[in-house]
Design a protein around this motif. Structure first.
Motif, PDB file in Angstrom:
ATOM      1  N   THR A  20       0.829  -1.206   0.000  1.00 30.59           N
ATOM      2  CA  THR A  20       0.000   0.000   0.000  1.00 30.59           C
ATOM      3  C   THR A  20       0.862   1.255   0.000  1.00 30.59           C
ATOM      4  O   THR A  20       0.741   2.104  -0.881  1.00 30.59           O
ATOM      5  N   VAL A  33       2.082   7.675  -3.973  1.00 27.33           N
ATOM      6  CA  VAL A  33       1.170   7.500  -2.841  1.00 27.33           C
ATOM      7  C   VAL A  33       1.743   8.180  -1.597  1.00 27.33           C
ATOM      8  O   VAL A  33       1.043   8.880  -0.858  1.00 27.33           O
ATOM      9  N   HIS A  63      -3.595   4.040  -7.343  1.00 19.35           N
ATOM     10  CA  HIS A  63      -3.915   4.210  -5.924  1.00 19.35           C
ATOM     11  C   HIS A  63      -4.175   5.667  -5.547  1.00 19.35           C
ATOM     12  O   HIS A  63      -5.057   5.961  -4.731  1.00 19.35           O
ATOM     13  N   VAL A  64      -3.405   6.593  -6.094  1.00 20.05           N
ATOM     14  CA  VAL A  64      -3.571   8.005  -5.739  1.00 20.05           C
ATOM     15  C   VAL A  64      -4.971   8.489  -6.081  1.00 20.05           C
ATOM     16  O   VAL A  64      -5.635   9.163  -5.271  1.00 20.05           O
ATOM     17  N   LEU A  90      -7.431   7.208  -3.583  1.00 20.33           N
ATOM     18  CA  LEU A  90      -7.321   7.887  -2.295  1.00 20.33           C
ATOM     19  C   LEU A  90      -8.038   9.236  -2.304  1.00 20.33           C
ATOM     20  O   LEU A  90      -8.634   9.649  -1.309  1.00 20.33           O
TER      21      LEU A  90
END
Length: 634
Positions: free
Chosen positions: A276, A304, A406-407, A410
């Motif tokens: 992660t 991230v 992932h960014v 988020l």
């Protein structure tokens, strides 16, 4: 995220058929994982529910009144907006104005859709508000002239609206579809059109800074993600001048404002580590083997980390929750040469082999926050599913698949969005870390009395100054536990109280041996013929259980007595989260007023109290308190 959307929608249909109002608390878990067309479909189903019936069944349901006005047809906005708010546990109560009725609706907030009564008034702007008034044929200079006229009109309407409305006015930038720029055959003219259009949007965006109580949503980032600005068929035939896809993304942004309005902004981002925050498995690959930069996947994880550090710099509390060896994690965060986030960026690093939902619950307790303040991000479907099942109030982000995505995951839901940052926001991680040190300090004492005495608490109670307005407003919006009435105040509401000669807005600042806590609370009171009324009292969870509330109430009672008041009266309005202050008034000598005299507008369970001022309230001996209740001169 693997979501069985058809099954969720079928269950939602059955729920509504079986008496949706009574079963409304079951809605959020069903719609929370949905997105896109599925969420819009859920919104259409939920729009069939009568909000008043839902509130009769569940009086404490978080709700937001939304008035929708603009230039084009906007009824299609209701479904995605209802769905987006439901994802966050907020009931939408919407009213849609007439076609092209925005001038009337903003000029007369008490008429039409009664926009002045709404929590959020959405004035949805589209490019046709300009091009409908451009002559044919036209040049960029003609567009520039109409833009200037429209900006002057909108600025004036916004200023006038603010004087007669209680909520936030939401505007948006104007998209420029290619169908307009392409009508200019020379590139010099196209460039000039783009320049004057962007300059107009820049002036629109600055309205949010110039006018308190006005928010401007920038549509350009949404368009840059590939969302179409205009859909020809709905545009021509229905006069819906923004595409359904753009309205759906706009609704997502509005939901972030609505969530903040009811005090549901998240405060903690709890991150898994392996897979992660970095690539690889620390226990298997070692510090030198994890991917944090420089490699194909390492650059994705570096992105991230940079986003996490950026969020943390603005008051989001970062926590690491990992099944790992604590010593190895600490060493990696301290010593890896390419690590962007460091141990000091986290309010706490938890690395052990216990279930993550238990670690999250313990961390919430240590920080004196509810688990509903947490966003948990993990690459493991098992861990995400377990936390979602055991702690349903935690927002869970399953960061599976390509780490390059992932960014965006988020940031997609704006979990931590606030109207304005304050100085307290930028130092929040340090203050909460100090709070954990205080908790450790407590364990060194045999009694709470000894602990409080050695903590050396200082409190300053003072009349609020104009510079305090953003933070005071933020406290009412973000504080859920120690909040007597949960009256949510936007900055203009606080400013109005400062201008009211009967009102008393008091700020509470505290410090102790571990550092300065900053502005941690506020008391809202007013002088009436029958005494001083406490309209609300809010206190940050960081300073619970130190006697600060007793000290401040003692000062207020003394002030009431000294100014000739016959009594101090206060109200407690229960919510699902403020049970901690249920007995605040009786604990400090207030007596329950006969229910017959209670305000009929108060929700069920509200209680009114009175202190007759015959006996002073003792100030706690361990608190060094100074008070200045005199208003600063204008």
């Amino acid at each position: 995220m693997n979501v069985d959307a058809p099954a969720a929608l079928d269950e939602l249909r059955e729920l509504i058929k079986a008496g949706g109002a009574a079963r409304y608390p079951e809605v959020r878990p069903l719609v929370a994982p949905l997105s896109g067309a599925d969420l819009a479909a859920a919104g259409r189903l939920l729009a069939r529910l009568d909000p008043e019936e839902v509130l009769r069944e569940h009086p404490t349901t978080a709700q937001v009144q939304v008035a929708i006005t603009g230039h084009g047809t906007l009824s299609t906005l209701v479904a995605p907006l209802t769905g987006q708010l439901a994802r966050h546990g907020v009931l939408a109560r919407t009213r849609v104005g007439d076609f092209d009725g925005y001038v009337f609706d903003l000029s007369d907030p008490a008429g039409g859709i009664r926009a002045g009564e709404a929590d959020l008034t959405l004035c949805v702007l589209d490019p046709f508000v300009v091009f409908d008034e451009v002559p044919v044929p036209w040049r960029p200079q003609d567009v520039e002239k109409v833009l200037a006229e429209k900006l002057a009109l909108i600025s004036g309407l916004a200023a006038k609206f603010r004087t007669g409305a209680r909520g936030t006015l939401v505007l948006n930038t104007l998209p420029l579809p290619r169908r307009f720029s392409a009508q200019l055959v020379d590139h010099r003219s196209r460039a000039l059109l783009g320049a004057v259009w962007r300059e107009a949007n820049a002036r629109l965006l600055r309205l949010g800074e110039e006018l308190s109580g006005v928010a401007v949503i920038d549509l350009d980032p949404l368009l840059a993600e590939g969302v179409a600005a205009y859909e020809p068929r709905t545009g021509v035939y229905a006069k819906a001048y923004l595409s359904p896809e753009l309205l759906a993304e706009y609704a997502r942004e509005v939901a972030h404002l609505a969530r903040n309005r009811v005090g549901r902004t998240k405060k903690v981002l709890a991150l898994d580590l392996d897979g992660t925050l970095w690539g690889g498995i620390l226990g298997d690959d070692g510090i030198e083997g994890i991917q944090v930069a420089g490699t194909f996947h390492g650059e994705a994880f570096k992105a991230v980390q940079k986003v996490a550090k950026q969020l943390g710099s603005q008051g989001v509390l970062l926590a690491a929750v990992s099944k790992n060896d604590a010593e190895a994690v600490g060493q990696a965060l301290r010593e890896h040469p390419e690590m962007t986030v460091r141990e000091a960026d986290f309010v706490r690093v938890t690395a052990n082999w216990q279930p993550k939902h238990e670690n999250l619950a313990r961390l919430a307790k240590a920080l004196n926050l509810g688990v509903d303040a947490f966003v948990f991000a993990d690459d493991s479907a098992f861990e995400c599913g377990l936390v979602r099942r055991e702690l349903p109030d935690v927002a869970v982000l399953h960061l599976d698949g390509d780490p390059a995505e992932h960014v965006d995951r988020l940031l997609a839901d704006g979990w931590f969005d606030v109207p304005e940052l304050t100085a307290e926001d930028r130092s929040r991680t340090e203050k909460y870390r100090d709070e954990l040190d205080r908790a450790d300090f407590l364990h060194a004492f045999d009694s709470i009395e000894d602990y409080l005495r050695e903590l050396k608490v200082t409190v300053r109670l003072a009349a609020a100054a104009p510079a305090d307005v953003p933070r005071v407003s933020q406290l009412t919006l973000r504080t859920n536990q120690f909040n007597l009435t949960t009256a949510r105040l936007q900055p203009p509401d606080v400013q109005a109280l400062l201008a009211d000669p009967r009102a008393l807005v008091l700020t509470i600042r505290s410090a102790d041996r571990f550092g300065d806590n900053g502005l941690v609370g506020a008391v809202f009171a007013r002088h009436e013929a029958d005494g001083v009324h406490i309209d609300n009292f809010v206190l940050s969870c960081r300073v619970f259980s130190r006697g600060i509330e007793q000290a401040c109430l003692a000062v207020l009672l003394d002030h009431a007595r000294e100014t000739g008041a016959g009594a101090v009266l206060g109200t407690y309005r229960p919510t699902a989260k403020n049970g901690i202050v249920r007995e605040l008034f009786p604990r400090f000598g207030f007596e329950r007023v006969d229910p017959e005299s209670a305000d009929p507008a108060d929700p069920a369970g509200s209680a009114r109290y009175r202190h007759d001022l015959t006996a002073p309230l003792v100030r706690p001996a361990h608190i060094d308190l100074t008070a200045d209740l005199e208003r600063a001169s204008a």
